[in-house]
Design an enzyme around this catalytic site. Structure first.
Site, short mmCIF file in Angstrom:
data_model
loop_
_atom_site.label_atom_id
_atom_site.label_comp_id
_atom_site.label_asym_id
_atom_site.label_seq_id
_atom_site.Cartn_x
_atom_site.Cartn_y
_atom_site.Cartn_z
N ARG A 1 0.82 -1.22 0.00
CA ARG A 1 0.00 0.00 0.00
C ARG A 1 0.85 1.26 0.00
O ARG A 1 0.58 2.19 -0.74
CB ARG A 1 -0.95 0.01 1.20
CG ARG A 1 -2.04 -1.06 1.12
CD ARG A 1 -2.89 -1.09 2.37
NE ARG A 1 -2.04 -1.33 3.53
CZ ARG A 1 -2.39 -1.10 4.78
NH1 ARG A 1 -3.58 -0.64 5.07
NH2 ARG A 1 -1.57 -1.36 5.78
N ASN B 1 -6.11 -2.85 2.33
CA ASN B 1 -6.06 -4.30 2.46
C ASN B 1 -7.48 -4.85 2.57
O ASN B 1 -8.36 -4.19 3.12
CB ASN B 1 -5.27 -4.70 3.71
CG ASN B 1 -3.78 -4.53 3.53
OD1 ASN B 1 -3.28 -4.48 2.42
ND2 ASN B 1 -3.06 -4.45 4.63
#
Length: 93
Positions: free
Chosen positions: A19, A37
């Site tokens: 990320r 996520n």
């Protein structure tokens, strides 16, 4: 030409700075949206911007950062949402 993609990345993509790296790439490209996520171990992102920038981010998603092992990437083109920036969305408790 602006476009908006919904991207799901499957593989070893959590716990490998996926990320954070995705955000850094998006910021460099001027892509807006978010990355988060998923409970199933995948990473989901929405990205919008000019076609070149979004396609370049998609190319990054297919490899990910060094420790990631991307097995599959699914992409859906969608309507523009008008995001203001690109952010990492933390899991809601």
């Amino acid at each position: 030409m602006m476009k908006h993609l919904r991207i799901t990345v499957i593989g070893k993509v959590q716990g490998v700075s996926y990320r954070a790296t995705c955000k850094a790439v998006a910021d460099q490209l001027g892509v807006k949206g978010f990355v988060m996520n998923q409970p199933d171990g995948s990473v989901y992102l929405e990205a919008e911007g000019d076609s070149f920038a979004v396609d370049t981010l998609l190319e990054f998603c297919q490899d990910g950062p060094d420790n990631a092992e991307v097995m599959e990437v699914s992409v859906v083109e969608d309507a523009l949402r008008g995001f203001k920036n690109f952010e990492v969305v933390k899991k809601k408790k």
